[in-house]
Motif scaffolding. Sequence first.
Motif, PDB file in Angstrom:
ATOM      1  N   UNK A 103       3.450   6.285 -26.682  1.00  0.00           N
ATOM      2  CA  UNK A 103       2.015   6.124 -26.425  1.00  0.00           C
ATOM      3  C   UNK A 103       1.765   5.343 -25.143  1.00  0.00           C
ATOM      4  N   UNK A 104       2.595   4.339 -24.885  1.00  0.00           N
ATOM      5  CA  UNK A 104       2.432   3.515 -23.680  1.00  0.00           C
ATOM      6  C   UNK A 104       2.653   4.336 -22.419  1.00  0.00           C
ATOM      7  N   UNK A 105       3.700   5.157 -22.407  1.00  0.00           N
ATOM      8  CA  UNK A 105       3.985   5.985 -21.232  1.00  0.00           C
ATOM      9  C   UNK A 105       2.916   7.048 -21.027  1.00  0.00           C
ATOM     10  N   UNK A 106       2.362   7.567 -22.109  1.00  0.00           N
ATOM     11  CA  UNK A 106       1.284   8.562 -21.985  1.00  0.00           C
ATOM     12  C   UNK A 106       0.054   7.944 -21.320  1.00  0.00           C
ATOM     13  N   UNK A 107      -0.248   6.689 -21.677  1.00  0.00           N
ATOM     14  CA  UNK A 107      -1.364   5.985 -21.044  1.00  0.00           C
ATOM     15  C   UNK A 107      -1.068   5.709 -19.572  1.00  0.00           C
ATOM     16  N   UNK A 108       0.170   5.325 -19.275  1.00  0.00           N
ATOM     17  CA  UNK A 108       0.547   5.066 -17.877  1.00  0.00           C
ATOM     18  C   UNK A 108       0.418   6.322 -17.044  1.00  0.00           C
TER      19      UNK A 108
END
Length: 377
Positions: free
Chosen positions: A67-72
Amino acid sequence: MMSANTITRSIEIGLRVAGIWPGAAHAIVNRFFWTATMITAQIFQYRHMVVHLNSNDISQLMDGLSATLSYSLLFVKLIVFWTKQRIFNDVLASIATDWEKCGDTLCSMSAVANLTHRFSNLIIGLHSTAVLFYCIGVVALGGDDVADRELFLKMELPFESGTSPIYEVVLATQFLHQMTAATVIGVLTALLVTLVLHAGGQIDILREKLLEILPRKKAPPISVITMGSLIRRHQNIIVFTEKIESLYSYIALVQFISNTIVICCLGFIIVNSIGDDQGSSMLVKSILFYVVINLEAFIFCYAGEYLSVKSKSIGDAAYESLWYDLSPSENRILLFLIMRSQKQLTITVGKFMNLSLQQFANIIKSSASYISVLHAL
């Protein structure tokens, strides 16, 4: 009823919300909102990753990382479009000009527009549905105990978020932001499909024009003006695809890296969930997310492949015509068009390599290799 525009209303609304659409009201306010909220979310997300880096539950760590990488990735896309606003404005102006010049090719362009509308709505809908299922899975995994409560986005917040009503407020805020972010991700992916299909439609029109004007038996000679209009149309297509490349090249680079890691993380979660007590809840939150990430990677790679194949078809159409009935001067003009079509139109991964279905296969193979290594550990 045939559509009279390649850009769908849903894409336009999404671009207005993201502060990308030219001349949109409150564009600066929207950009400030996205910048502030994305930076805040990313700080708490990466803080959670650092705090739980040595956690024994690797599935939860992988879930948070995906989820963090998708937001980045979304933040990178927004920054690229904001910094290249002028190029995007030129792309929209080119689309408007192409529609004004449709004439007798309106039917073929309307067919392309209707196709892009269907794909756009499907892509945006899938992204939103994936978030909905992800949130349902998080709620299903959570318990009544304060310590067992999970947030939709794993964050290390500076206050206690497990107690009511703070937990419910944070959860509702995250759901709204996550749904909006997923919709914008879908909009930017659907925009790529729209631009590439529009370029393909213009190439098809050029091929039709080539076959129409080239001589038949006892036909009058072709005027230099007519041949020049074909060259100019071809040049416009080349410039249009170069602008698409400028918009999406470095996005594709970050996407290539991010999707490989995210597909690996989600694949590891899905493999570990099989046979687990809470496996059904983990599958509900992860399986559609996994499908959407794979679809996003496939769309980018297929877009590059599609442009490459379409660009070659221009030279094929010219070669398959009755070029041997042309005069030497006309043949030289046609040969020039064939030579230019041999240079592939494509989207590159940060100027390093071309996007193609082979690159999609490499993403899948790399992700599968990492999953097997992690599972062995």
